[in-house]
Motif scaffolding. Structure first.
Motif, PDB file in Angstrom:
ATOM      1  N   VAL A 222      76.083  89.587  49.459  1.00 53.68           N
ATOM      2  CA  VAL A 222      75.668  89.776  48.066  1.00 53.68           C
ATOM      3  C   VAL A 222      74.670  88.708  47.624  1.00 53.68           C
ATOM      4  O   VAL A 222      73.550  89.023  47.198  1.00 53.68           O
ATOM      5  N   LEU A 223      75.058  87.442  47.719  1.00 56.12           N
ATOM      6  CA  LEU A 223      74.212  86.386  47.167  1.00 56.12           C
ATOM      7  C   LEU A 223      72.914  86.204  47.945  1.00 56.12           C
ATOM      8  O   LEU A 223      71.827  86.167  47.357  1.00 56.12           O
ATOM      9  N   LEU A 224      73.010  86.086  49.259  1.00 52.26           N
ATOM     10  CA  LEU A 224      71.805  85.837  50.049  1.00 52.26           C
ATOM     11  C   LEU A 224      70.820  87.008  50.037  1.00 52.26           C
ATOM     12  O   LEU A 224      69.607  86.795  49.909  1.00 52.26           O
ATOM     13  N   PRO A 225      71.266  88.271  50.165  1.00 50.16           N
ATOM     14  CA  PRO A 225      70.290  89.362  50.057  1.00 50.16           C
ATOM     15  C   PRO A 225      69.603  89.436  48.699  1.00 50.16           C
ATOM     16  O   PRO A 225      68.490  89.961  48.599  1.00 50.16           O
ATOM     17  N   LEU A 226      70.245  88.906  47.641  1.00 53.47           N
ATOM     18  CA  LEU A 226      69.643  88.924  46.315  1.00 53.47           C
ATOM     19  C   LEU A 226      68.835  87.661  46.014  1.00 53.47           C
ATOM     20  O   LEU A 226      68.276  87.541  44.920  1.00 53.47           O
ATOM     21  N   GLY A 227      68.792  86.728  46.949  1.00 51.33           N
ATOM     22  CA  GLY A 227      68.035  85.498  46.732  1.00 51.33           C
ATOM     23  C   GLY A 227      68.726  84.493  45.833  1.00 51.33           C
ATOM     24  O   GLY A 227      68.064  83.610  45.278  1.00 51.33           O
ATOM     25  N   GLN A 228      70.051  84.579  45.693  1.00 46.90           N
ATOM     26  CA  GLN A 228      70.813  83.651  44.861  1.00 46.90           C
ATOM     27  C   GLN A 228      71.220  82.435  45.684  1.00 46.90           C
ATOM     28  O   GLN A 228      72.408  82.204  45.960  1.00 46.90           O
TER      29      GLN A 228
ATOM     30  N   GLN B 253      67.024  81.130  53.052  1.00 48.02           N
ATOM     31  CA  GLN B 253      66.027  80.794  52.044  1.00 48.02           C
ATOM     32  C   GLN B 253      64.637  80.658  52.665  1.00 48.02           C
ATOM     33  O   GLN B 253      63.640  81.099  52.075  1.00 48.02           O
ATOM     34  N   CYS B 254      64.558  80.057  53.847  1.00 48.60           N
ATOM     35  CA  CYS B 254      63.262  79.937  54.536  1.00 48.60           C
ATOM     36  C   CYS B 254      62.708  81.316  54.901  1.00 48.60           C
ATOM     37  O   CYS B 254      61.508  81.589  54.723  1.00 48.60           O
ATOM     38  N   GLN B 255      63.567  82.187  55.387  1.00 48.37           N
ATOM     39  CA  GLN B 255      63.133  83.538  55.719  1.00 48.37           C
ATOM     40  C   GLN B 255      62.688  84.293  54.469  1.00 48.37           C
ATOM     41  O   GLN B 255      61.689  85.032  54.479  1.00 48.37           O
TER      42      GLN B 255
ATOM     43  N   GLU C  47      58.257  86.395  51.111  1.00 51.95           N
ATOM     44  CA  GLU C  47      57.541  86.405  49.838  1.00 51.95           C
ATOM     45  C   GLU C  47      56.067  86.075  50.040  1.00 51.95           C
ATOM     46  O   GLU C  47      55.182  86.690  49.423  1.00 51.95           O
ATOM     47  N   VAL C  48      55.789  85.092  50.914  1.00 49.11           N
ATOM     48  CA  VAL C  48      54.396  84.735  51.185  1.00 49.11           C
ATOM     49  C   VAL C  48      53.657  85.888  51.844  1.00 49.11           C
ATOM     50  O   VAL C  48      52.515  86.214  51.482  1.00 49.11           O
ATOM     51  N   MET C  49      54.306  86.531  52.823  1.00 48.69           N
ATOM     52  CA  MET C  49      53.670  87.671  53.478  1.00 48.69           C
ATOM     53  C   MET C  49      53.439  88.821  52.501  1.00 48.69           C
ATOM     54  O   MET C  49      52.394  89.481  52.535  1.00 48.69           O
ATOM     55  N   HIS C  50      54.409  89.026  51.617  1.00 52.42           N
ATOM     56  CA  HIS C  50      54.269  90.106  50.638  1.00 52.42           C
ATOM     57  C   HIS C  50      53.131  89.819  49.663  1.00 52.42           C
ATOM     58  O   HIS C  50      52.325  90.709  49.336  1.00 52.42           O
TER      59      HIS C  50
END
Length: 300
Positions: free
Chosen positions: A156-162, A192-194, A199-202
């Motif tokens: 839940v938390l990691l897939p949502l970026g929390q 978080q690094c991934q 985000e940078v690639m997007h």
């Protein structure tokens, strides 16, 4: 379908049920729901049996004991039936109508809901529910608390970026030793690094698409401007050519065009009187030409 037994039917679970005897109707409905789900694949009927079993137990089944375990098993079968009917959006609200608040959810049901909504890529649905359950003091004493916290963290938390909330949750948890905390914190850092790389690639892909879009629009605008210039030149040349024609000739040409198109058009209603007059005049001329000439008599 077999008739309802008078006594409590034994459950199929291998674990023994503790506490007072299980209500006969709820146990029988659990068996019926399990058969309908697994053997007959009748998911709607299985869900109906689960609802009837939970209603028969009532709110008293929230306490520990066999009734609570039967209620939990009925909800598990009901969740599976809803998922098989592609009604997974109703799972959480359906479960909460029997447990009322997220803090009272059994660990097995919370685990099943987290896995379900993570699989359908809707983990945000379990964000508040899982947080409320994990903050409850009573739930922290459960043996499943550590595994559920880790599952909530990863699904839940990691897939949502929390990431900040995940780190605070791990550091404030007393059920993990130092090695487990370090392993979870490392997992959070890697995730978080991934996330940052994605985000940078997007953002880079979006910038490239914007550049391509601006280039295409610029080329189209240049072509449009070129076409408009050519059209303007053509209009100027045509207008200068029309200015050289005398107005009398232009009026005569317009009048002749009116006669040909409007007055001599048989399909036009305004041309009928004119055509009738032409035909009558032609008949008079033909009669005058074809008839013998009669001279008047001359009297002496």
């Amino acid at each position: 379908m077999r008739s309802e037994p008078a006594a409590a039917a034994p459950l199929r679970s291998s674990e023994p049920l503790a506490g007072p005897p299980v209500p006969a109707r709820a146990a029988w409905l659990l068996e019926e729901a399990t058969d309908l789900l697994v053997l007959h694949r009748d998911f709607a009927a299985a869900l109906e049996r689960c609802e009837a079993g939970c209603d028969s137990l009532g709110p008293a089944a929230a306490a520990a004991g066999s009734s609570a375990e039967v209620k939990c098993s009925l909800c598990v079968v009901g969740i599976q039936a809803l998922a098989e009917m592609n009604r997974w959006r109703e799972v959480l609200s359906w479960v909460l109508q029997y447990y009322h608040v997220p803090e009272h959810l059994p660990p097995k049901i919370l685990e099943l809901c987290i896995l379900l909504y993570s699989r359908v890529r809707e983990p945000q649905i379990m964000l508040e529910v899982g947080s409320s359950w994990l903050r409850d003091i009573t739930n922290k004493s459960l043996p499943e608390y550590g595994s559920l916290l880790e599952l909530y963290l990863l699904r839940v938390l990691l897939p949502l970026g929390q990431f900040e909330g995940a780190e605070e949750l791990v550091r404030g948890c007393d059920v993990f030793d130092s090695a487990q905390q370090l392993a979870l914190l490392k997992t959070i850092c890697e995730s978080q690094c991934q996330w940052t790389r994605q985000e940078v690639m997007h953002s880079t892909a979006e910038e490239q698409q914007n550049i391509i879009r601006e280039t295409v629009l610029g080329a189209l605008s240049q072509k449009l401007l070129t076409v408009l210039r050519l059209f303007r030149r053509a209009l100027r040349s045509m207008s200068s050519h029309f200015y050289l024609i005398p107005y009398k000739k232009m009026l005569l040409a317009a009048f002749m065009l009116y006669l040909v198109v409007v007055r001599l058009d048989p399909a036009s209603p305004t041309s009928l009187p004119f055509l009738y007059r032409l035909v009558h005049l032609f008949r008079q001329v033909w009669a005058a030409v074809s008839s013998p000439v009669r001279r008047p008599l001359v009297q002496d």
